[in-house]
Motif scaffolding. Structure first.
Motif, mmCIF file in Angstrom:
data_model
loop_
_atom_site.group_PDB
_atom_site.id
_atom_site.type_symbol
_atom_site.label_atom_id
_atom_site.label_comp_id
_atom_site.label_asym_id
_atom_site.label_seq_id
_atom_site.Cartn_x
_atom_site.Cartn_y
_atom_site.Cartn_z
ATOM 1 N N ASP A 105 70.627 -54.680 77.911
ATOM 2 C CA ASP A 105 69.634 -53.844 78.181
ATOM 3 C C ASP A 105 70.278 -52.322 78.669
ATOM 4 O O ASP A 105 71.285 -52.399 79.401
ATOM 5 N N GLY A 106 69.640 -51.476 78.441
ATOM 6 C CA GLY A 106 70.117 -50.196 79.076
ATOM 7 C C GLY A 106 68.871 -49.352 79.388
ATOM 8 O O GLY A 106 67.589 -49.487 79.215
ATOM 9 N N THR A 107 69.167 -48.298 80.298
ATOM 10 C CA THR A 107 68.284 -47.144 80.784
ATOM 11 C C THR A 107 68.459 -45.770 80.534
ATOM 12 O O THR A 107 69.928 -45.514 80.554
ATOM 13 N N TRP A 108 67.668 -44.950 79.974
ATOM 14 C CA TRP A 108 67.996 -43.494 79.498
ATOM 15 C C TRP A 108 67.423 -42.639 80.544
ATOM 16 O O TRP A 108 66.428 -42.976 81.233
ATOM 17 N N PHE A 109 68.315 -41.618 81.213
ATOM 18 C CA PHE A 109 67.923 -40.608 82.271
ATOM 19 C C PHE A 109 68.192 -39.367 81.775
ATOM 20 O O PHE A 109 68.845 -39.267 80.825
ATOM 21 N N LYS A 110 67.231 -38.492 82.153
ATOM 22 C CA LYS A 110 67.187 -36.996 81.742
ATOM 23 C C LYS A 110 67.441 -36.166 83.155
ATOM 24 O O LYS A 110 66.345 -36.050 84.013
ATOM 25 N N ASP A 111 68.699 -35.625 83.339
ATOM 26 C CA ASP A 111 68.717 -34.648 84.635
ATOM 27 C C ASP A 111 68.322 -35.521 86.000
ATOM 28 O O ASP A 111 67.615 -35.256 86.942
ATOM 29 N N GLY A 112 68.762 -37.002 85.833
ATOM 30 C CA GLY A 112 68.556 -37.845 86.796
ATOM 31 C C GLY A 112 67.329 -38.473 86.921
ATOM 32 O O GLY A 112 67.197 -39.493 87.847
ATOM 33 N N GLU A 113 66.214 -38.303 86.118
ATOM 34 C CA GLU A 113 65.221 -38.772 86.020
ATOM 35 C C GLU A 113 64.936 -40.005 84.970
ATOM 36 O O GLU A 113 65.448 -39.481 83.741
ATOM 37 N N GLU A 114 64.492 -41.172 85.086
ATOM 38 C CA GLU A 114 64.293 -42.121 83.899
ATOM 39 C C GLU A 114 63.507 -41.713 82.822
ATOM 40 O O GLU A 114 62.256 -41.099 83.360
ATOM 41 N N LEU A 115 63.815 -41.896 81.861
ATOM 42 C CA LEU A 115 62.874 -41.567 80.662
ATOM 43 C C LEU A 115 62.059 -42.834 80.158
ATOM 44 O O LEU A 115 62.711 -44.065 80.056
ATOM 45 N N LYS A 116 60.942 -42.754 79.545
ATOM 46 C CA LYS A 116 59.993 -43.558 78.889
ATOM 47 C C LYS A 116 59.677 -43.286 77.689
ATOM 48 O O LYS A 116 59.664 -42.106 77.646
ATOM 49 N N SER A 117 59.324 -44.156 76.677
ATOM 50 C CA SER A 117 58.726 -43.754 75.276
ATOM 51 C C SER A 117 57.336 -43.074 75.462
ATOM 52 O O SER A 117 56.471 -43.398 76.666
ATOM 53 N N GLY A 118 57.191 -41.961 74.826
ATOM 54 C CA GLY A 118 55.973 -41.291 74.874
ATOM 55 C C GLY A 118 55.451 -40.677 73.677
ATOM 56 O O GLY A 118 56.111 -41.230 72.514
ATOM 57 N N ASN A 119 54.802 -39.396 73.677
ATOM 58 C CA ASN A 119 54.323 -38.765 72.344
ATOM 59 C C ASN A 119 55.644 -38.497 71.447
ATOM 60 O O ASN A 119 55.503 -38.781 70.583
ATOM 61 N N ARG A 120 56.172 -37.731 72.090
ATOM 62 C CA ARG A 120 57.608 -37.154 71.383
ATOM 63 C C ARG A 120 58.884 -37.890 71.724
ATOM 64 O O ARG A 120 59.759 -37.690 70.944
ATOM 65 N N LEU A 121 58.879 -38.794 72.615
ATOM 66 C CA LEU A 121 59.862 -39.546 72.905
ATOM 67 C C LEU A 121 59.704 -40.926 72.687
ATOM 68 O O LEU A 121 58.984 -41.633 72.881
ATOM 69 N N LYS A 122 61.136 -41.416 71.676
ATOM 70 C CA LYS A 122 60.943 -42.732 71.678
ATOM 71 C C LYS A 122 62.340 -43.286 71.734
ATOM 72 O O LYS A 122 63.431 -42.825 71.404
ATOM 73 N N ILE A 123 62.251 -44.596 72.299
ATOM 74 C CA ILE A 123 63.474 -45.206 72.698
ATOM 75 C C ILE A 123 63.448 -46.548 72.169
ATOM 76 O O ILE A 123 62.470 -47.278 72.210
ATOM 77 N N ALA A 124 64.361 -46.901 71.382
ATOM 78 C CA ALA A 124 64.499 -48.089 70.734
ATOM 79 C C ALA A 124 66.103 -48.705 70.956
ATOM 80 O O ALA A 124 66.897 -48.093 71.221
ATOM 81 N N LYS A 125 66.052 -50.104 70.694
ATOM 82 C CA LYS A 125 66.978 -50.969 70.894
ATOM 83 C C LYS A 125 67.215 -51.955 69.636
ATOM 84 O O LYS A 125 66.385 -52.506 69.307
#
Length: 1192
Positions: free
Chosen positions: A534-554
């Motif tokens: 498993d892994g975690t995504w960050f943007k400018d040090g802030e953790e990202l979660k799936s949302g309206n325009r954002l999609k995280i998949a494995k």
């Protein structure tokens, strides 16, 4: 003056030591004797040993060359130690090069010292000192500097090198995320403009953190440097020079000039020399406060990080990179004409954005004089030397990495240029490689692309092998992107068979990279791992979660982040972490640059200028980062330099084209480009000028006896504006005047000339005209004749009037049939015997108007025949029959003399030259006679063509005679008499007596002149003076007798008479008569016993004004005078060094009433000496003398 001192060392008892100065600085010379014997000399150094800094264990040596007679003995010594150990010190001498060598194999730190070299012979000795510094091995971070030789036991301090750069042998494997120390060393010495490049090279993306830490390190480094230097400036990174070496420079003001300076390469100390001109590979030269480190004979292993330390503190770091590049096509020699452009071209084996060009060892830059061009694939590089002049000739070179090549530029003078005027700038280019560079570059580009694809395939295979590692018992193949997985054998149960169990550590095989995304487009970031974690995504040090325009998949080992429609807020640093593993990349969201519609419309309007004016373009745009602005003309990018000026501002760009030419007209385009795309705007540049000449050739449409119609084509270049009309001018063949016939509109390209004369030829000129002016002319190549050509018939055969060796006179009769066209003249041709070529003696446009001609272009003795053609307005007609063959020689003639002189008078002592001109054919035999007898052998006779000359070098009176010249040839004989009279100024007549015969008349008689018997042309002249007028006047001339009767003699008046002798040379000195008149008629008075005192004026000579000393320059004139008196008048003689010179013709001597003068026209060195004047009469003599010195 030399100072003499007693010498206790190197001299024997009683010897003195005289200090001498050597031509080589630093050499001390002592001379043992006051005066050196001839041919002997004391010792001296012509080459002294050079100070050396060398690493421990290397081979150290000093070399010296000494001179002296007898040959000096050379010995070596050191200040603190002995040099007798032959295993450590070896002395050698090479008789061929006369070099004395002092060698130290495997040099050790304890051999660092000051060494002396002694050269001694019996007349003196010479001494020179030299310093050896030895760098101890292991002088690194914790190693102390060796104690200087002159320091005391505890008087030195330990200096530690502050740099963290270590040799490769001491480098340890860096941890993940640890930055190479080289990164910070380079930043500390780099310019701010290079920060971004260095960070990109070492993979540093956090600029804010980097700048903060760099400022802290700079402050700490400056504090360390302040202990040893006052100022540090002008840090120039290492680069290759025109000589093929590499060097870097630094301006450094040391607090202690004796501070030790060390050079390191990749953490290892580099041995170097401080002397100029040495052949060591490394050298450090000091010029004032400037230090220049150089590396010669460059090799690929010379690449690395170079650092300069002072007492262990780093002052400057620079990295030397040597790209793997070579020349596929080298530059070639170029021969150019003045005002022409010269081109040097080369092709590289690998793309290179910028290479260094040199001209006469000086770097060249883009500018008014030079254009530096690079192809899009960066393989073809080109140098253009614009407007070549003679001063531009020389060697030009190009350097790419450590590879270089050079070639000559030869500039020849423009032979077509008018003398004293500067020739026009040429549009042609000289030079080039002579091969198809584009083809060579395309082949190399294809080869490079193929190599890159092969490397990509190898990397892909390695990645696939690494990804399959969990399923394959074998260890995965390591790749550059993923670390090596560590495998350990698992414990094996005792009851199970021995089988290896592989445990794979997690790793990232597909890392993130920086991406650019168009605004509104989707973004997809993918990370691949070698295991399912498993892994975690960050943007400018802030953790990202799936949302309206954002999609995280494995999906298995693949992790994906998708942004549906990107916006400006999506820009930033994205990082993926899985446990302790992480990878990051930068996402930049932006849009293609765009222009304002109003600005675009304004820019699209054409710019119209006249030739010689400047054209300016300006285009505003919105400020953006990473925006590249480029200007193009007809699809070719325009570079700043020469007549082009490009200004780049944050919100606009300007293009200025100076002194526009017609060739500058065309499409002008500006391009804005950023990582997201490019946008272009186009305009037109119109350069107005007068049109080019109409296109030729001029065609003859029709020609009759009354009309000539011609046709031409419109000009290729109308000058930016339409042609309005054509102007036609005409010139009659053979004349200089051009006459304007008129003009026609631009839609007509023909013209009918109705004012022509049948048979005459005409030339035409056509000009094109537009609002800017009139073009150059298009001129007919050949004259056009009106109607049909009508040539005259042949004249009569030429007749030879006379012939000589220099001229043949011809005459002929006009043609019987001129065919209705007037004849304007004739053309004469000649043909030499035994040849077939007829040569015209005059051009058709230079006709002979008469029917006779004198041919002077002939060779004596040659035979010729001639023919004549009549010339009318159509040209030369048929030739006449040839004349009879005639030989160019004089006709036989009896000798005759031309204007000879029959009487010549020459002063005795001068040369006699009798010159007689004659004519005769064949040449006559010349004979000279003197009084009908052959002339004496010492008389010279010089005969040349047509002239005979008789020369008597120094004539005498006996040479007077009748000389006869006799000329005789086969035709006849002629003679001529010349009377030569050799004479001199006559001597005075004898005493004069006067007797009265009748009242009013006196008879004057005198004794004859001694020259009367020698000169039958001598006669006498009588002059008279009376007391009333006191003027001498001639009363009788050409008297051949010795008496003369004077009339009108009146009583009471005194009369005086003078008698002169005169011949062809002039008058003699006069003979004075007694006074006749009052006293002669007076009755004498008798005395009555009284004594009468008689007055006597007779006296010996005396000097009134003596001669003066003269020092004239050679070739100048000289005039000397003195004054004497005496009664009777003394005779005067001049002497030079006691030799009488009265009769020498080089001296002009006069005596006028006691004023004696001597004149020399041009003095010579032999005129120097003692001059003496002697005056003598019957009562005594007087003399005076002076000296003359002639200056050279």
């Amino acid at each position: 003056m030399f100072k003499k001192t007693k010498v206790t060392e190197g001299t024997a008892t009683g010897q003195v030591g005289i200090k001498k100065k050597s031509k080589v600085p630093g050499v001390m010379i002592t001379q043992f004797v006051e005066t050196l014997p001839e041919g002997k000399s004391h010792p001296d150094f012509t080459r002294k040993p050079i100070a050396l800094t060398i690493q421990e264990g290397k081979f150290a040596f000093f070399k010296a060359i000494v001179i002296g007679d007898p040959t000096p003995t050379v010995t070596w010594n050191r200040n603190n130690g002995d040099v007798s150990d032959t295993s450590r010190y070896q002395t050698k001498y090479d008789p061929n090069s006369n070099e004395h060598t002092f060698e130290m194999p495997n040099v050790m730190p304890d051999q660092a010292d000051t060494y002396k070299c002694f050269a001694k012979n019996e007349y003196g000795q010479a001494i020179v000192t030299v310093v050896l510094n030895v760098i101890a091995v292991g002088f690194k971070k914790n190693a102390a500097q060796p104690k200087p030789a002159e320091a005391t036991e505890g008087g030195f301090k330990k200096v530690l090198r502050k740099s963290k750069i270590r040799p490769k042998s001491e480098q340890t494997e860096r941890k993940d995320g640890e930055i190479d120390p080289k990164f910070w060393e380079l930043l500390l010495s780099a310019d701010k403009k290079d920060y971004e490049r260095i960070c990109a090279e070492f993979g540093v993306t956090d600029f804010r953190w980097m700048l903060k830490k760099l400022n802290e390190m700079k402050k700490e480094r400056e504090e360390e440097q302040a202990a040893f230097v006052r100022n540090l400036s002008n840090l120039k990174p290492i680069q290759v020079t025109a000589e093929g070496s590499a060097s870097f420079e630094i301006d450094m003001d040391l607090i202690d000039p004796s501070s030790s300076i060390f050079i390191y390469k990749d953490g290892e100390m580099v041995p170097y020399t401080k002397e100029l001109g040495e052949k060591m590979k490394h050298s450090l030269n000091q010029i004032g406060k400037k230090y220049i480190f150089s590396v010669r004979d460059l090799m690929p292993d010379d690449a690395g990080l170079y650092q300069l330390d002072v007492e262990g503190v780093n002052m400057f770091s620079t990295e030397f990179k040597i790209p793997m590049v070579d020349f596929l096509v080298k530059i070639q020699e170029v021969k150019a004409v003045e005002r022409e452009d010269a081109v040097f071209e080369c092709v590289l084996s690998n793309p290179f954005s910028k290479i260094m060009w040199f001209g006469k060892n000086l770097p060249l830059e883009q500018g008014d004089k030079y254009d530096i061009e690079v192809s899009e694939d960066k393989l073809i590089h080109r140098l253009v030397v614009k407007d070549c002049m003679v001063v531009d000739k020389g060697i030009y070179s190009v350097c790419a990495g450590i590879k270089s090549c050079n070639a000559w530029l030869i500039v020849e003078a423009d032979k077509d240029a008018q003398k004293g005027k500067k020739s026009a700038r040429k549009t042609t280019r000289a030079g080039g490689s002579g091969v198809d560079l584009q083809k060579v570059a395309e082949e190399q580009q294809a080869k490079l692309v193929k190599e890159r694809e092969e490397r990509k395939e190898q990397i892909q295979v390695a990645k696939e092998a690494a990804a399959a590692a969990p399923e394959t018992p074998a260890a995965p193949t390591p790749t550059k992107a993923a670390p090596k997985p560590k495998t350990e054998p698992a414990p094996v149960p005792s009851d199970s068979p021995a089988a290896p169990v592989v445990s794979t550590e997690p790793g990232i095989t597909g890392v993130l990279s920086d991406v650019y995304v168009l605004l509104g487009k989707p973004v997809e970031l993918t990370v691949k791992m070698n295991v399912d974690n498993d892994g975690t995504w960050f943007k400018d040090g802030e953790e990202l979660k799936s949302g309206n325009r954002l999609k995280i998949a494995k999906s298995g080992t693949s992790h994906k982040l998708t942004i549906g429609s990107s916006c400006d807020d999506d820009s930033g640093i994205y990082r993926f972490t899985s446990g302790e593993l992480s990878t990051q990349g930068k996402v930049t969201v932006g849009d293609v640059p765009e222009f304002d519609p109003d600005d675009l419309h304004k820019f699209s309007k054409p710019v119209i200028v006249r030739v010689g004016q400047n054209a300016a373009f300006k285009m505003p745009f919105a400020p953006q980062e990473s925006l590249v602005v480029s200007w193009f003309k007809d699809g070719t990018e325009i570079k700043d330099g020469g007549g082009v000026k490009i200004v780049r501002e944050p919100n606009h760009s300007r293009l200025l084209l100076r002194d526009c030419l017609r060739t500058d007209a065309g499409e002008i385009k500006i391009q804005l480009k950023n990582p997201f795309g490019a946008v272009e705007a186009t305009s037109q540049l119109i350069v107005l000028d007068r049109p080019g000449p109409p296109e030729g050739p001029v065609e003859t449409v029709e020609t009759t006896s009354s009309v000539i119609e011609i046709k031409w084509n419109p000009p290729k270049d109308e000058g930016g504006s339409a042609v309005t009309n054509y102007i036609i001018e005409r010139q009659q063949a053979g004349q200089n005047l051009w006459t304007k016939l008129g003009d026609v509109s631009a839609d007509k390209i023909t013209f009918r000339d109705r004012n022509v004369t049948h048979g005459k030829k005409y030339n035409y000129r056509i000009y094109a005209e537009n609002p800017e002016g009139i073009s150059d002319a298009l001129e007919t190549t050949d004259s056009i004749m009106a109607g049909i050509m009508i040539l005259s018939g042949p004249p009569g055969a030429p007749q030879v009037v006379s012939a000589s060796k220099t001229c043949i006179k011809l005459t002929w009769t006009p043609p019987e049939d001129d065919r209705g066209v007037p004849i304007v003249g004739y053309q004469v041709e000649k043909r030499k015997k035994d040849t077939n070529q007829w040569i015209a003696l005059n051009a058709v446009n230079e006709p002979i108007e008469d029917v006779n001609y004198n041919v002077k272009d002939i060779t004596e003795g040659a035979e010729y025949e001639f023919r004549v053609s009549a010339i009318n307005e159509s040209g030369a007609g048929d030739p006449s029959p040839p004349s009879a063959m005639v030989c160019a020689k004089n006709p036989n003639m009896r000798p005759c003399f031309k204007n000879p002189e029959d009487f010549i008078v020459v002063r005795a002592g001068n040369s006699v030259r009798v010159k007689i001109c004659y004519e005769a054919e064949p040449p006559p035999q010349i004979t000279w006679l003197k009084d009908d007898e052959p002339v004496s052998p010492w008389v010279n006779v010089v005969n040349t063509e047509g002239v005979s000359q008789l020369v008597i070098p120094s004539s005498k009176r006996s040479d007077s005679a009748i000389y006869t010249i006799v000329a005789k040839n086969s035709v006849g004989e002629a003679s001529f008499d010349i009377e030569v009279r050799v004479t001199d100024e006559p001597k005075s007549p004898g005493p004069v007596e006067i007797e009265q015969t009748v009242n009013g008349k006196v008879a004057i008689s005198w004794a004859p002149s001694p020259d009367e018997e020698l000169d039958d042309r001598l006669y006498y002249v009588v002059a008279q003076r009376d007391s009333n007028t006191r003027i001498w006047k001639t009363v009788a001339d050409r008297l051949t007798t010795h008496t003369y009767t004077a009339i009108n003699i009146h009583p009471g008046i005194e009369y005086h008479f003078r008698i002169y002798a005169k011949n062809d040379m002039g008058l003699s000195d006069p003979s004075q008569s007694p006074t006749w008149g009052v006293n002669s008629n007076r009755v004498p008075i008798s005395s009555n016993g009284g004594n009468l005192t008689q007055v006597c004026f007779e006296r010996p000579p005396s000097i009134l004004v003596p001669l003066k000393v003269h020092t004239p320059p050679k070739g100048y004139q000289l005039f000397m005078t003195c004054a004497i008196r005496g009664c009777p008048t003394p005779s005067v003689s001049w002497y030079l060094n006691d030799i009488c010179i009265n009769s020498d013709s080089n001296y002009y001597i006069t005596n006028s009433f006691g004023v004696c003068s001597m004149y020399i026209l041009r003095v010579r060195p032999k005129d120097s000496g003692e001059y003496k004047l002697v005056a003598v009469n019957s009562f005594g003599k007087a003399e005076c003398s002076t000296k003359i010195v002639v200056r050279e």
